[in-house]
Design a protein around this motif. Structure first.
Motif, short mmCIF file in Angstrom:
data_model
loop_
_atom_site.label_atom_id
_atom_site.label_comp_id
_atom_site.label_asym_id
_atom_site.label_seq_id
_atom_site.Cartn_x
_atom_site.Cartn_y
_atom_site.Cartn_z
N VAL A 1 86.79 -2.97 45.02
CA VAL A 1 87.62 -3.07 46.23
C VAL A 1 88.51 -1.84 46.36
O VAL A 1 88.60 -1.22 47.42
N VAL A 2 89.18 -1.46 45.27
CA VAL A 2 90.07 -0.28 45.32
C VAL A 2 89.28 0.98 45.60
O VAL A 2 89.68 1.85 46.37
N GLY A 3 88.10 1.09 44.96
CA GLY A 3 87.26 2.26 45.23
C GLY A 3 86.83 2.34 46.68
O GLY A 3 86.79 3.41 47.30
N ALA A 4 86.48 1.15 47.27
CA ALA A 4 86.10 1.14 48.69
C ALA A 4 87.27 1.56 49.57
O ALA A 4 87.11 2.30 50.55
N ILE A 5 88.48 1.11 49.22
CA ILE A 5 89.67 1.52 50.00
C ILE A 5 89.89 3.01 49.89
O ILE A 5 90.13 3.71 50.88
N GLU A 6 89.80 3.55 48.65
CA GLU A 6 89.97 5.00 48.46
C GLU A 6 88.93 5.77 49.24
O GLU A 6 89.20 6.79 49.86
N TRP A 7 87.66 5.29 49.20
CA TRP A 7 86.60 6.01 49.92
C TRP A 7 86.82 5.96 51.41
O TRP A 7 86.60 6.95 52.12
N SER A 8 87.27 4.81 51.95
CA SER A 8 87.50 4.70 53.40
C SER A 8 88.61 5.63 53.86
O SER A 8 88.60 6.09 54.99
N LEU A 9 89.57 5.92 52.98
CA LEU A 9 90.66 6.83 53.35
C LEU A 9 90.37 8.27 52.98
O LEU A 9 91.21 9.13 53.16
N GLY A 10 89.21 8.53 52.42
CA GLY A 10 88.80 9.90 52.11
C GLY A 10 89.41 10.46 50.85
O GLY A 10 89.47 11.66 50.66
N ASP A 11 89.94 9.61 49.94
CA ASP A 11 90.60 10.09 48.73
C ASP A 11 89.90 9.63 47.46
O ASP A 11 90.51 9.45 46.41
N LEU A 12 88.59 9.33 47.53
CA LEU A 12 87.89 8.83 46.34
C LEU A 12 87.83 9.88 45.25
O LEU A 12 87.90 9.56 44.08
N VAL A 13 87.68 11.14 45.62
CA VAL A 13 87.60 12.23 44.64
C VAL A 13 88.91 12.96 44.67
O VAL A 13 89.20 13.65 45.65
N GLU A 14 89.74 12.78 43.65
CA GLU A 14 91.03 13.42 43.60
C GLU A 14 91.22 14.02 42.22
O GLU A 14 90.36 13.94 41.36
N ALA A 15 92.41 14.58 42.00
CA ALA A 15 92.73 15.16 40.71
C ALA A 15 92.98 14.07 39.70
O ALA A 15 92.91 12.87 40.00
N ALA A 16 93.29 14.47 38.44
CA ALA A 16 93.46 13.51 37.37
C ALA A 16 94.59 12.55 37.63
O ALA A 16 94.50 11.37 37.30
N ASP A 17 95.66 13.03 38.28
CA ASP A 17 96.76 12.11 38.57
C ASP A 17 96.34 11.04 39.56
O ASP A 17 96.76 9.88 39.47
N GLY A 18 95.50 11.38 40.55
CA GLY A 18 94.99 10.39 41.49
C GLY A 18 94.11 9.37 40.81
O GLY A 18 94.19 8.16 41.10
N LEU A 19 93.25 9.79 39.87
CA LEU A 19 92.39 8.86 39.13
C LEU A 19 93.23 7.94 38.24
O LEU A 19 92.98 6.74 38.16
N THR A 20 94.24 8.50 37.59
CA THR A 20 95.12 7.67 36.75
C THR A 20 95.84 6.63 37.58
O THR A 20 95.96 5.46 37.18
N ARG A 21 96.30 7.02 38.75
CA ARG A 21 96.98 6.06 39.62
C ARG A 21 96.03 4.94 40.02
O ARG A 21 96.41 3.76 40.05
N MET A 22 94.76 5.25 40.33
CA MET A 22 93.81 4.23 40.74
C MET A 22 93.52 3.28 39.57
O MET A 22 93.42 2.06 39.75
N VAL A 23 93.41 3.82 38.33
CA VAL A 23 93.15 2.97 37.16
C VAL A 23 94.30 2.00 36.94
O VAL A 23 94.11 0.80 36.71
N TRP A 24 95.53 2.52 37.03
CA TRP A 24 96.68 1.63 36.87
C TRP A 24 96.73 0.57 37.96
O TRP A 24 97.12 -0.59 37.72
N LEU A 25 96.36 0.95 39.18
CA LEU A 25 96.37 -0.02 40.28
C LEU A 25 95.33 -1.12 40.03
O LEU A 25 95.60 -2.30 40.25
N VAL A 26 94.14 -0.73 39.53
CA VAL A 26 93.09 -1.72 39.22
C VAL A 26 93.57 -2.66 38.11
O VAL A 26 93.41 -3.89 38.20
N LEU A 27 94.19 -2.09 37.06
CA LEU A 27 94.65 -2.93 35.96
C LEU A 27 95.74 -3.90 36.41
O LEU A 27 95.75 -5.09 36.04
#
Length: 331
Positions: free
Chosen positions: A39-65
């Protein structure tokens, strides 16, 4: 005999209940994070931010957890715990003696109420998950807006820095180079002329009686006259190597690499004639020019760039005290 025959299956069923609950908890513990990540990945992809820097990936992991832990707690509190109570009730009902025929239908209303309660809890859990998804979308939109504002601020800062850099190297009234740029260019060109045994001329120009002109016509007319003179200097000294600067007030300077005394004198005499013919704004009088000229050459060297500039200044002083509106050559 009949009772002993059915005893082992009942014992197996009682032992299987905890195993089924444990298996359900394990499947939920694995499935909920995976579903949340999708779900979070789909939201990121819909907003065009699926591929980001390491800080963006870390933020998404924490949000999923965070979302997964919240959902598991809700499921544990609102679904699994009531199911455990229901299972305990079923086990208790199985362990008691069979009720009389008149009471056999008694547990049915309680069971229906418990199932209704479980259904209500599941609906609340779905509503909570939807609200969390909306909150995640709002947070993502806010982050995107903040990034856009930051990028805009960086662009404005870069533009301001370029403007300040330009102001630090040009005269704000005339657009000519300022004294700082002229000094840098004079030192560089003087060293080049020494190294290549070339020619370098410098002319210091001063508008005659400009203070009286300002008093008669006003400072606005004086500024307009200075701007017209600056345009005339740019038109006359237009080689790529020529540098014209405003030293301050009504005083200008021209650096002419590759020019000796004779070549520079000819160009400056034409400039003085152009200035006499110059039509000032609103027809306000006319201006004349006093010029001091010095030139370095292999046959007439100077010890330093400052010495060459001083020679041109002294020649201008002589032109001023000799009656103005003339060109004086350094000795």
């Amino acid at each position: 005999m009949s009772t002993n025959a059915f005893a082992p299956p009942e014992a197996g069923q009682h032992g299987a209940m905890p195993r089924r609950r444990g298996s359900l908890r394990l499947r939920l513990s694995l499935g909920v994070p995976v579903l949340t990540a999708l779900v979070v990945g789909a939201i990121e992809w819909s907003l065009g931010d699926l591929v980001e820097a390491a800080d963006g990936l870390t933020r998404m992991v924490w949000l999923v957890l965070l979302l997964s832990a919240t959902q598991l707690l809700l499921i544990e509190a609102l679904l699994l715990w009531p199911l455990r109570r229901l299972a305990a009730g079923c086990e208790a009902m199985e362990s008691v003696p069979a009720p009389l025929a008149d009471d056999e239908a008694a547990p049915a209303p309680r069971l229906a109420a418990e199932l209704e309660r479980i259904g209500h809890v599941m609906r609340r859990a779905r509503g909570s998950l939807w609200q969390q998804g909306q909150a995640a979308l709002a947070l993502q939109r806010e982050l995107t807006q903040q990034r856009e504002l930051l990028a805009q601020a960086q662009r404005e800062l870069a533009a301001n820095q370029r403007e300040l850099a330009g102001m630090a190297r040009t005269d704000p009234l005339t657009g000519l180079a300022n004294l700082r740029v002229f000094d840098e260019t004079l030192r560089r060109e003087f060293k080049r002329a020494q190294r290549q045994r070339g020619l370098l001329a410098i002319a210091v120009l001063d508008l005659d009686e400009f203070k009286q002109f300002n008093e008669r016509h006003g400072s606005a007319a004086g500024d307009a006259a200075l701007q017209r003179v600056a345009r005339l200097l740019n038109e006359r000294f237009k080689r790529d190597t020529d540098v014209v600067a405003r030293l301050g007030g009504e005083e200008f300077v021209a650096l002419l690499p590759g020019f000796g005394m004779a070549e520079a004198q000819g160009v400056l005499e034409l400039l003085r004639e152009d200035l006499r013919a110059l039509r000032l704004p609103d027809g306000q009088g006319h201006l004349t020019l006093s010029v001091g000229l010095a030139a370095a050459s292999p046959g007439h060297p100077y010890l330093s760039a400052q010495a060459l500039m001083q020679a041109a200044d002294e020649a201008l002083y002589i032109a001023k005290h000799a009656g103005r509106d003339r060109l004086s050559l350094a000795a």
